[in-house]
Design an enzyme around this catalytic site. Structure first.
Site, short mmCIF file in Angstrom:
data_model
loop_
_atom_site.label_atom_id
_atom_site.label_comp_id
_atom_site.label_asym_id
_atom_site.label_seq_id
_atom_site.Cartn_x
_atom_site.Cartn_y
_atom_site.Cartn_z
N ASP A 12 4.79 -0.42 0.23
CA ASP A 12 3.81 -0.37 -0.86
C ASP A 12 3.54 -1.76 -1.43
O ASP A 12 4.43 -2.61 -1.48
CB ASP A 12 4.32 0.59 -1.95
N GLY A 15 -2.28 -3.61 -1.38
CA GLY A 15 -3.54 -3.74 -2.11
C GLY A 15 -3.43 -4.78 -3.22
O GLY A 15 -4.28 -5.67 -3.33
N ARG A 25 -8.30 -6.07 -1.24
CA ARG A 25 -7.18 -5.19 -0.92
C ARG A 25 -6.91 -5.20 0.60
O ARG A 25 -5.76 -5.21 1.03
CB ARG A 25 -7.47 -3.75 -1.37
N SER A 57 -0.50 8.33 3.76
CA SER A 57 -0.02 9.63 3.28
C SER A 57 -1.16 10.64 3.26
O SER A 57 -2.34 10.26 3.31
CB SER A 57 0.55 9.47 1.87
N THR A 58 -0.80 11.91 3.15
CA THR A 58 -1.84 12.96 3.08
C THR A 58 -2.67 12.78 1.80
O THR A 58 -3.78 13.29 1.71
CB THR A 58 -1.22 14.37 3.12
N GLU A 59 -2.12 12.06 0.84
CA GLU A 59 -2.84 11.82 -0.42
C GLU A 59 -3.73 10.57 -0.34
O GLU A 59 -4.60 10.38 -1.19
CB GLU A 59 -1.84 11.66 -1.58
N ASN A 60 -3.51 9.74 0.67
CA ASN A 60 -4.29 8.50 0.76
C ASN A 60 -5.77 8.73 1.13
O ASN A 60 -6.59 7.82 1.03
CB ASN A 60 -3.66 7.51 1.75
N ARG A 63 -8.60 7.63 -1.27
CA ARG A 63 -9.06 6.23 -1.38
C ARG A 63 -10.50 6.10 -0.89
O ARG A 63 -10.99 6.96 -0.16
CB ARG A 63 -8.15 5.32 -0.55
N ARG A 173 11.61 1.19 -0.83
CA ARG A 173 10.22 1.16 -1.28
C ARG A 173 9.96 -0.19 -1.93
O ARG A 173 10.63 -0.57 -2.89
CB ARG A 173 9.92 2.26 -2.30
N GLU A 192 20.47 6.52 0.73
CA GLU A 192 20.59 5.46 -0.29
C GLU A 192 19.19 4.86 -0.47
O GLU A 192 18.58 4.43 0.50
CB GLU A 192 21.58 4.37 0.16
C1 IPE Z 1 2.68 5.51 -0.59
O1 IPE Z 1 2.02 4.54 -1.31
C2 IPE Z 1 2.01 5.70 0.75
C3 IPE Z 1 2.19 4.62 1.70
C4 IPE Z 1 2.87 3.53 1.53
C5 IPE Z 1 1.56 4.85 2.97
P1 IPE Z 1 0.88 4.89 -2.36
O2 IPE Z 1 0.41 3.62 -2.92
O3 IPE Z 1 -0.14 5.76 -1.74
O4 IPE Z 1 1.67 5.75 -3.43
P2 IPE Z 1 1.26 6.13 -4.92
O5 IPE Z 1 -0.12 6.73 -4.86
O6 IPE Z 1 1.26 4.88 -5.72
O7 IPE Z 1 2.31 7.07 -5.37
C1 IPE Z 2 0.54 0.61 0.71
O1 IPE Z 2 -0.05 -0.37 -0.08
C2 IPE Z 2 -0.17 0.79 1.99
C3 IPE Z 2 -0.90 2.06 2.08
C4 IPE Z 2 -0.91 3.04 1.21
C5 IPE Z 2 -1.69 2.24 3.27
P1 IPE Z 2 -1.11 0.04 -1.17
O2 IPE Z 2 -2.45 -0.01 -0.57
O3 IPE Z 2 -0.76 1.31 -1.84
O4 IPE Z 2 -0.94 -1.16 -2.19
P2 IPE Z 2 -1.00 -1.06 -3.75
O5 IPE Z 2 0.08 -0.15 -4.20
O6 IPE Z 2 -2.36 -0.54 -4.10
O7 IPE Z 2 -0.80 -2.46 -4.20
MG MG Z 3 0.38 1.74 -3.50
#
Ligand code: IPE
Ligand code: IPE
Ligand code: MG
Length: 225
Positions: A12, A15, A25, A57-60, A63, A173, A192
């Site tokens: 994570d 972006g 990003r 993720s399934t939630e991504n 975006r 993470r 852990e």
């Molecule tokens: C988790 O990161 C998913 C991946 C790293 C692929 P997110 O950035 O999507 O998580 P949230 O939305 O902040 O919980």
């Molecule tokens: C995680 O980085 C990568 C993916 C979810 C694909 P993010 O894109 O969530 O980065 P931040 O959390 O917005 O900085």
């Molecule tokens: Mg993120």
């Protein structure tokens, strides 16, 4: 044999890294690939057999379409360019998640790269793509129901995307956020967990090594004393 068989990572912060550096990003997503390479190299050196990377993720899907397409393109190009190296270095790749919902070009590449690297044995990289732990568990329970077998721990394990893969000893993470975001909820019951302040593109070999060392000093009780 390494006491660590499986490391899982929520990569994570891409972006935010990209916004900070060039107000893009997507630049952060590209930079994150370098960290992926570094961590794979370290896992090989440490004789870690499985590395699971949370990639989408399934939630991504929430975006912007442009960012989603960029991520899928990045992965496609990586697979096209790197599959030869993966074979050469005896690295196998496996994709875990709801793969049917992905674009056809990516699905084809996934299939061929899994097939071409199947026999490799140095390390297995599990790419969690369109992955969500709750959905994975629902699927597992549905297949158990269909097969008319008992609901127990073993049968749930066997019907997850991670079938046959040992539970991770370590989950990292990056990105200064302390949550699991629907990642390996069942598999990390006794894992852990290390939350790192650094954004994924800034996460270094040294940071990774520090975590491995810290892990070695942890007394893992599994409910005992
Ligand atoms: C988790 O990161 C998913 C991946 C790293 C692929 P997110 O950035 O999507 O998580 P949230 O939305 O902040 O919980
Ligand atoms: C995680 O980085 C990568 C993916 C979810 C694909 P993010 O894109 O969530 O980065 P931040 O959390 O917005 O900085
Ligand atoms: Mg993120």
């Amino acid at each position: 044999m390494s006491p660590i068989k499986h490391v899982a990572i929520i990569m994570d912060g891409n972006g935010r890294w990209g916004l900070k550096h060039k107000n893009s990003r997507n630049l952060g997503h590209r930079a994150g690939l370098n960290t992926v390479e570094t961590v794979i190299d370290e896992c090989i050196k440490e004789k870690i057999k499985y590395l699971t990377l949370y990639t989408f993720s399934t939630e991504n899907w929430k975006r912007p379409k442009k960012e989603i397409n960029f991520l899928f393109n990045l992965l496609e190009n990586f697979l096209i360019k790197r599959v030869k190296d993966l074979i050469k270095n005896k690295i196998s790749v496996k994709f875990i998640g709801e793969l049917s919902k992905l674009p056809i070009t990516l699905k084809t590449l996934i299939k061929t790269s899994e097939k071409k690297t199947l026999q490799n044995s140095i390390i297995q990289i599990n790419v969690a793509l369109n992955y969500g732990s709750k959905g994975e568990l629902i699927n597992a329970l549905r297949s158990i129901n269909k097969k008319k077998i008992k609901i127990n721990e073993q049968n749930i394990d066997k019907n997850l995307f991670t079938k046959g893969i040992p539970d991770p000893e370590i989950l990292i993470r990056t990105g200064n956020t302390q949550r699991l975001s629907n990642f390996l909820l069942w598999q990390s019951a006794y894992t852990e967990i290390f939350f790192e302040k650094k954004l994924w593109p800034d996460f270094s070999k040294k940071d990774f090594k520090k975590i491995l060392t810290k892990f070695k000093y942890i007394k893992r009780n599994f409910g005992s004393i």
